[in-house]
Design a protein around this motif. Sequence first.
Motif, PDB file in Angstrom:
ATOM      1  N   ALA A 247       0.405  15.981 -10.665  1.00  0.00           N
ATOM      2  CA  ALA A 247       1.049  14.818 -10.047  1.00  0.00           C
ATOM      3  C   ALA A 247       2.444  14.579 -10.611  1.00  0.00           C
ATOM      4  CB  ALA A 247       0.172  13.582 -10.259  1.00  0.00           C
ATOM      5  N   ALA A 248       2.673  14.996 -11.860  1.00  0.00           N
ATOM      6  CA  ALA A 248       3.995  14.810 -12.458  1.00  0.00           C
ATOM      7  C   ALA A 248       4.986  15.895 -12.047  1.00  0.00           C
ATOM      8  CB  ALA A 248       3.863  14.785 -13.986  1.00  0.00           C
ATOM      9  N   ALA A 249       4.500  16.967 -11.430  1.00  0.00           N
ATOM     10  CA  ALA A 249       5.392  18.064 -11.030  1.00  0.00           C
ATOM     11  C   ALA A 249       5.689  18.062  -9.534  1.00  0.00           C
ATOM     12  CB  ALA A 249       4.783  19.412 -11.441  1.00  0.00           C
ATOM     13  N   VAL A 250       4.707  17.699  -8.702  1.00  0.00           N
ATOM     14  CA  VAL A 250       4.877  17.780  -7.242  1.00  0.00           C
ATOM     15  C   VAL A 250       6.031  16.916  -6.716  1.00  0.00           C
ATOM     16  CG1 VAL A 250       3.736  17.270  -5.037  1.00  0.00           C
ATOM     17  CG2 VAL A 250       2.493  18.486  -6.840  1.00  0.00           C
ATOM     18  N   PRO A 251       6.272  15.697  -7.247  1.00  0.00           N
ATOM     19  CA  PRO A 251       7.389  14.891  -6.696  1.00  0.00           C
ATOM     20  C   PRO A 251       8.755  15.569  -6.779  1.00  0.00           C
ATOM     21  CG  PRO A 251       5.946  13.515  -8.018  1.00  0.00           C
ATOM     22  CD  PRO A 251       5.487  14.925  -8.230  1.00  0.00           C
ATOM     23  N   LEU A 252       8.890  16.625  -7.572  1.00  0.00           N
ATOM     24  CA  LEU A 252      10.190  17.317  -7.654  1.00  0.00           C
ATOM     25  C   LEU A 252      10.583  17.978  -6.332  1.00  0.00           C
ATOM     26  CD1 LEU A 252       9.927  18.981 -11.194  1.00  0.00           C
ATOM     27  CD2 LEU A 252      11.037  16.836 -10.541  1.00  0.00           C
ATOM     28  N   LEU A 253       9.613  18.119  -5.434  1.00  0.00           N
ATOM     29  CA  LEU A 253       9.953  18.676  -4.117  1.00  0.00           C
ATOM     30  C   LEU A 253      10.915  17.762  -3.363  1.00  0.00           C
ATOM     31  CD1 LEU A 253       6.431  19.939  -2.963  1.00  0.00           C
ATOM     32  CD2 LEU A 253       8.389  21.344  -3.682  1.00  0.00           C
TER      33      LEU A 253
END
Length: 376
Positions: free
Chosen positions: A48-54
């Motif tokens: 969840a902490a990595a996906v928003p970088l999209l």
Amino acid sequence: MPLFDRLRAIPARWLDLALVALVLTAQLWPLLSSTRSWSWWGYAVVVAAAVPLLWRRRAPVVALMATLGAIALYDLSDRVASQPIWYGALVAMYSAAAYASRWTRVLALAVATVGGLAFTGSSDTAVRGVVLFVAAYAVGRAAAVSRSHAAALEERAAQLQRERQIEAERAAERERARIARDMHDILAHAVSLMVVQAEAGPVVVRSDPDRAEATFDAIAASGRDAMTQLRRLLGVLKEGEGLRAPQPTLADLPGLADQVAGPGLAVNYTVTGTPVPLPGDVDVAAYRVTQEALTNIVKHSGATRADIRFDWQDDELMIRITDDGGRAPHALPHGGNGLIGIRERAAACHGTASAGPRSDGPGFEVLVRLPLGAAA
């Protein structure tokens, strides 16, 4: 092709996917590298902490807040690995600094800093996190400034290219106009002389055979001279071809006066003052306006005498061409193309031209003033 240019050629969406995969791998490594069995909660929070970088380019602040919100939930479970560095949060902070508006990114930095200090148990970890956030923010701003500067340079280069193209088109237009004026002057002058000499030929054949031979020689000389000048003029339109002889100048005016003089027309050429070297365009213009004025005399005036006077003054060259004929073309600028050409040539050299009936007797005069400032 340089590596940086290759990376710029890749679509941003693919770059962001690769970045998410890299961040996800780095953040999962503490969980994957251990032999212990961790809670699924730790894996979910890391993802969840990595996906928003999209969405870091389109909504950088939202991506940063989502990443920070996920990180805040990590310690809700006791069975999670130690996670000293959240790479996704640093990338999100960089993106907010690089892509968000001024006050929005400053507010995001303040929220991230205060949250890091408030919700981190260890003071060392809190200070380290704040330092990393500030560093990521600084790098993001540097990247944004660099992109802005590069975009400004590209825009400036494109503008210069457009200006050069416009200037090249204007230069080509001026060159076409110059060639058209020169062709008009050459053809009008040569054809007028040939017509006048040919009309006089039958008369002098009966009255003076010797003068008839000279008349026909003059016709042939006018034709040859016109052909030479036309070849020279049209040669510049063919790259690498054509004669490279210089344009006619003031030094050729005595020959022009002799060429125009013939049966029934005497041409007088006088110079007063001290001649000075002229720029090439002014020199050619002085010759051409004189040539066109003499052509008008031959074609229109019915004169028996023409006077060419060059008066070199302190700041200008005054050219006065007069005749004693009873017929003359209309005054500038309502005359034919020849008179308009005289005005245009003078104006191109920052001079003036006028034409009209003589005030000191019968006939017509052309008066041209060319400044000598450039020559001085």
